[in-house]
Design an enzyme around this catalytic site. Structure first.
Site, PDB file in Angstrom:
ATOM      1  N   ASP A  72       0.809  -1.211   0.000  1.00 45.36           N
ATOM      2  CA  ASP A  72       0.000   0.000   0.000  1.00 45.36           C
ATOM      3  C   ASP A  72       0.848   1.269   0.000  1.00 45.36           C
ATOM      4  O   ASP A  72       0.648   2.175   0.821  1.00 45.36           O
ATOM      5  CB  ASP A  72      -0.925   0.015   1.219  1.00 45.36           C
ATOM      6  CG  ASP A  72      -1.713  -1.269   1.379  1.00 45.36           C
ATOM      7  OD1 ASP A  72      -2.196  -1.784   0.369  1.00 45.36           O
ATOM      8  OD2 ASP A  72      -1.841  -1.759   2.524  1.00 45.36           O
ATOM      9  N   GLU A 244     -11.236   1.046  -3.280  1.00 43.03           N
ATOM     10  CA  GLU A 244     -10.579   1.533  -2.061  1.00 43.03           C
ATOM     11  C   GLU A 244      -9.273   2.235  -2.439  1.00 43.03           C
ATOM     12  O   GLU A 244      -8.918   2.334  -3.604  1.00 43.03           O
ATOM     13  CB  GLU A 244     -10.303   0.369  -1.102  1.00 43.03           C
ATOM     14  CG  GLU A 244      -9.447  -0.726  -1.727  1.00 43.03           C
ATOM     15  CD  GLU A 244      -9.387  -1.999  -0.903  1.00 43.03           C
ATOM     16  OE1 GLU A 244     -10.102  -2.104   0.109  1.00 43.03           O
ATOM     17  OE2 GLU A 244      -8.627  -2.915  -1.277  1.00 43.03           O
TER      18      GLU A 244
END
Length: 605
Positions: A72, A244
């Protein structure tokens, strides 16, 4: 490939047939390895370094730029300096921070959450904790937005120096969902962007991207400004799942909203939308996704899978690049077994007909690209990629940043000074199978094939005392090679975790799975017992030695896929750690580790 600029200043491909495709079976094996300058800790293999001039006169770099579980990624630029942060889940310290000037040579400068007062990870599962962060730089202040799953929710921290100190978290209780980020607009307004649940869910995985004005003075959302920007995803009629990780960028008058879609496994992707108004409506790019590998043959060699959760960055020279997560499965690649977790990769971005396209010249994400047009950043302690050897002598006052703990330490149970030149770990009742802060200090697995060695001085006093070396994915998926006392004799054993939950130490001892064990030869043992774990893709080997010359087999051909994300689940990767425990009973004993050495040996490099 021929490119030309259109009237908007974006690049258009003049000959689409000239886009290159990549044949992994025919040409993906690399001939060189990037390594930093030799330092105290990193021992480069004798192969080319990052930044070496290739045969065609161009500098190149190798992926992943941050090997091991650094997922991420989020990136920002402050002048000519680049800063990158990744998620860390229930490992402490939280949110590792990196700095570079050329995007390929990175140094870890610390962690954003490195004080127990900032980060409470008590009792959380390994894949709870700190999810995807986003880092921003605006008017000489650095901002990180993040989500603490299992406790607290969404928060923001700030610093004027990215090395710290960072503020304590300021919680944003009305911010739903995960993966928040910020947009600092030209008119001075600031927006908080996140993922969340729709008012009426149509299917499992149905999510939305929402936005609300944010007051940086009050550090809170502005009431009455909430709006949904994207419902479901890039093609709502197909029921896309798990949109997301949103980031918004303003480029040439357009607002670009980029997000991950498809879940963070094989179907992961990155999609993009744009609007000339910050509140929309947002147009979905008809060529979405702008990054994915899900359409490629599962059995391709040297595959990179699960790509997505990307961030964009423009260099001071006008180039665009993307950092994103990806995974490297070992053979057979079609099974998508990987133990290294989700890693940070980088690829070039080209603007094509007004849209940013990641890795446009290839079908497959590459292990090697031409380096950015930036002056090479030479670092003594750069994070290496490719094959390298790291040796830690434990002769410094503090541990290097790559050593991590499970959950927040509430007491000091290790020392670098009590036994000079050694890491001393006290034995405490806590166990690795519990959701606690065990006496475990580890570092990420960064290769599909590696060797990890250590020298341990430890003498157990009873059968509940143990110390050794471990490969750990979570509380139910690990292997531990430890020394203990059985029937009055020092015994080395290999323990495999089970799916059982133990409610007492008696239950644990009765049910733990011992794969094999051997009595220590006290005559051959001089001072240190040398322990080795060796991984080669889906196979693990465990060895011990009394002299570092002759290595005895404790167990070979152990199933390494038990530690893969596919089997173990979760969002992290394997951590190789030094561990000690008195397993439920008080103890005054300790284990000394003289040194630790990690060596990566992936055939690809």
């Amino acid at each position: 490939m021929q490119c030309q600029a259109n009237n908007d200043g974006f690049v258009t491909i003049a000959d689409a047939s000239d886009i290159k495709t990549f044949n992994a079976a025919g040409g993906s094996k690399l001939t060189g390895t990037p390594t930093p300058e030799s330092t105290t800790h990193y021992i480069p293999t004798p192969k080319p370094k990052t930044g070496q001039i290739s045969k065609d006169g161009e500098r190149t770099f190798f992926n992943p730029v941050l090997p091991g579980f650094y997922p991420d990624p989020s990136i920002c630029r402050a002048g000519e300096d680049y800063y990158l942060v990744t998620s860390s889940f229930s490992y402490y310290p939280g949110l590792p921070l990196f700095h570079s000037k050329d995007l390929i040579n990175w140094e870890q400068i610390g962690h954003a959450l490195d004080r127990p007062s900032q980060l409470n990870l008590d009792s959380l599962g390994v894949s709870q904790g700190l999810y995807a962060p986003a880092i921003h730089y605006h008017k000489k202040v650095f901002y990180i937005t993040n989500t603490l799953i299992g406790r607290g929710g969404n928060f923001i921290i700030t610093a004027t120096d990215p090395k710290g100190p960072w503020s304590d978290p300021l919680w944003i209780p009305n911010a739903q969902g995960i993966d928040p980020s910020l947009l600092f607009d030209d008119d001075g307004k600031v927006y908080w962007i996140g993922n969340g649940d729709p008012q009426s869910s149509r299917y499992d995985g149905h999510k939305v991207i929402w936005m609300q004005e944010f007051d940086p003075e009050k550090m809170d959302l502005v009431p009455g400004t909430f709006s949904i920007l994207v419902d479901a995803g890039s093609n709502p009629d197909r029921n896309p799942i798990w949109i997301e990780g949103p980031h918004m960028y303003k480029v040439k008058g357009y607002y670009y909203l980029m997000a991950a879609e498809g879940g963070t496994a094989e179907n992961h992707s990155e999609v993009i939308f744009r609007s000339n108004n910050v509140r929309g409506p947002f147009e979905s790019f008809e060529g979405n996704p702008i990054l994915t590998q899900r359409h490629l043959p599962a059995d391709r060699k040297n595959a990179i899978t699960c790509t997505g959760h990307a961030g964009l960055i423009e260099t001071q020279n006008g180039e665009w690049w993307s950092v994103f997560l990806g995974c490297r499965p070992y053979e057979p690649s079609q099974m998508n077994y990987y133990n290294t977790g989700r890693e940070t990769f980088m690829a070039p971005v080209h603007w094509i007909d007004g849209w940013p396209i990641i890795n446009p010249e290839y079908e497959e994400v590459q292990y090697m690209y031409k380096a950015p047009n930036l002056t090479e950043y030479r670092l003594k302690d750069a994070i290496p990629s490719g094959n390298f050897t790291l040796r830690e002598e434990f002769d410094t006052p503090t541990l290097p940043h790559y050593w991590i703990f499970l959950r927040t330490p509430r007491e000091k149970w290790y020392s670098l000074t009590e036994q000079k030149g050694s890491l001393r770990i006290a034995l405490r009742p806590s166990m690795i199978t519990e959701k606690c802060n065990p006496c475990f200090i580890g570092r990420r697995q960064q290769h599909l094939s590696f060797t990890a060695d250590t020298a341990m001085v430890f003498h157990p006093r009873n059968d509940n005392e143990t110390a050794g070396i471990m490969v750990f994915q979570n509380e139910k998926h690990f292997y531990f090679m430890g020394l203990t006392l059985l029937a009055g004799k020092e015994t080395l054993f290999l323990q495999q975790s089970t799916d059982n939950v133990y409610h007492s130490e008696e239950e644990f001892f009765k049910n733990r799975t011992i794969v094999t064990q051997t009595e220590i030869d006290k005559k051959a043992l001089q001072k240190s017992l040398f322990l080795r774990i060796k991984a080669e893709g889906k196979s693990l080997g465990f060895y011990y030695s009394y002299d570092q010359t002759t290595w005895n087999i404790l167990k070979e051909d152990v199933n390494n896929t038990n530690l893969s994300t596919k089997i173990a689940g979760g969002f992290v990767g394997v951590v190789i750690g030094l561990y000690a425990s008195s397993q439920g009973k008080p103890s005054s004993n300790f284990a000394d580790f003289d040194w630790f050495e990690y060596s990566g040996n992936d055939p690809l490099y």
